[in-house]
Design an enzyme around this catalytic site. Structure first.
Site, PDB file in Angstrom:
ATOM      1  N   ARG A 164      58.461  48.573  33.043  1.00  0.00           N
ATOM      2  CA  ARG A 164      58.347  49.996  32.683  1.00  0.00           C
ATOM      3  C   ARG A 164      57.037  50.687  32.195  1.00  0.00           C
ATOM      4  NH1 ARG A 164      60.589  47.062  28.062  1.00  0.00           N
ATOM      5  NH2 ARG A 164      62.335  46.613  29.772  1.00  0.00           N
ATOM      6  N   ASP A 211      59.040  50.145  20.647  1.00  0.00           N
ATOM      7  CA  ASP A 211      60.219  49.519  19.727  1.00  0.00           C
ATOM      8  C   ASP A 211      59.778  49.708  18.408  1.00  0.00           C
ATOM      9  OD1 ASP A 211      61.407  48.461  22.009  1.00  0.00           O
ATOM     10  OD2 ASP A 211      60.066  46.477  21.984  1.00  0.00           O
ATOM     11  N   ARG A 263      59.993  56.877  31.937  1.00  0.00           N
ATOM     12  CA  ARG A 263      60.672  55.590  31.909  1.00  0.00           C
ATOM     13  C   ARG A 263      61.964  55.951  32.703  1.00  0.00           C
ATOM     14  NH1 ARG A 263      61.564  51.215  27.572  1.00  0.00           N
ATOM     15  NH2 ARG A 263      63.159  50.137  28.493  1.00  0.00           N
ATOM     16  N   ASP A 278      57.386  51.368  26.675  1.00  0.00           N
ATOM     17  CA  ASP A 278      58.472  50.785  25.977  1.00  0.00           C
ATOM     18  C   ASP A 278      57.970  50.912  24.293  1.00  0.00           C
ATOM     19  OD1 ASP A 278      60.711  49.278  25.076  1.00  0.00           O
ATOM     20  OD2 ASP A 278      59.516  47.608  25.231  1.00  0.00           O
TER      21      ASP A 278
HETATM   22  N1  ROI Z   1      55.918  40.721  28.421  1.00  0.00           N
HETATM   23  C1  ROI Z   1      54.717  41.000  27.810  1.00  0.00           C
HETATM   24  N2  ROI Z   1      53.561  40.370  27.956  1.00  0.00           N
HETATM   25  N3  ROI Z   1      54.940  42.281  27.097  1.00  0.00           N
HETATM   26  C2  ROI Z   1      55.848  42.993  26.865  1.00  0.00           C
HETATM   27  O1  ROI Z   1      55.862  44.031  26.364  1.00  0.00           O
HETATM   28  C3  ROI Z   1      57.370  42.742  27.472  1.00  0.00           C
HETATM   29  N4  ROI Z   1      58.313  43.170  27.551  1.00  0.00           N
HETATM   30  C4  ROI Z   1      59.286  42.823  28.078  1.00  0.00           C
HETATM   31  C5  ROI Z   1      59.371  41.650  28.847  1.00  0.00           C
HETATM   32  C6  ROI Z   1      60.058  42.033  30.150  1.00  0.00           C
HETATM   33  C7  ROI Z   1      60.585  40.614  28.106  1.00  0.00           C
HETATM   34  N5  ROI Z   1      58.262  40.955  28.702  1.00  0.00           N
HETATM   35  C8  ROI Z   1      57.100  41.339  28.304  1.00  0.00           C
HETATM   36  O2  ROI Z   1      60.556  43.404  27.947  1.00  0.00           O
END
Ligand code: ROI
Length: 158
Positions: free
Chosen positions: A91, A96, A82, A94
């Site tokens: 990315r 979270d 990343r 991610d």
């Molecule tokens: N859109 C989807 N479908 N899934 C995500 O994890 C995701 N993460 C983001 C943004 C760019 C807002 N859009 C996303 O950070």
């Protein structure tokens, strides 16, 4: 031991493989057990012009404190290539912290429950696979109510 829920997302470099590698790394974290994994879901990016995302949610039981867990997740993200360039950019991975037990945290590095989880189908539907029907978020909102306000639109279960 605290039950935490982690949101996983990727839209670069073989997203499904990124999620599988991340789950393996989560399973190897110190003082932590991987207690459950949702299905994988594909959906369009909320930011236009990016590749589609693959998302999932994992349940962990951990003895790590919130910021120690955050450090560990960021190390896994970094391991999987990343690069933090643009805030909402594409990315490889991610991770979270969606929920950390019943805790409500508002710190510079960490806000729990996660800011945007209440209205994102790619978080709420996989989370619903892992919890009881009457599950409430740390801020006491019922998952069933959030789901009712968040249609299963544009989400593809893989
Ligand atoms: N859109 C989807 N479908 N899934 C995500 O994890 C995701 N993460 C983001 C943004 C760019 C807002 N859009 C996303 O950070």
């Amino acid at each position: 031991m605290v039950r935490v829920y982690i949101g996983l997302g990727s839209n670069l470099a073989d997203p499904e493989q990124q999620l599988r590698s991340a789950l393996e790394a989560l399973g190897q974290l110190n003082a932590t057990t991987l207690a459950g994994v949702s299905s994988f879901y594909a959906s369009d990016s909320l930011s236009p012009g990016q590749p589609r995302y693959t998302n999932a949610v994992a349940a962990l039981d951990t003895e790590l404190a919130p910021l120690a867990l955050l450090d560990a997740l960021q190390a896994i993200e970094a391991d999987q290539g990343r690069e933090r360039k643009e805030r909402w950019g594409p990315r490889t991975l991610d991770l979270d912290i969606l929920l950390y037990g019943e805790e409500v945290l508002d710190q510079p590095r960490l806000v729990v429950p996660h800011y945007h989880m209440h209205a994102r189908p790619f978080v709420l539907y996989p989370l619903a696979e892992l919890v009881a029907p009457d599950f409430r978020l740390a801020d006491q909102r019922a998952l069933s109510e959030l789901l009712a306000e968040c249609p299963f639109v544009g989400l593809e279960r893989l």
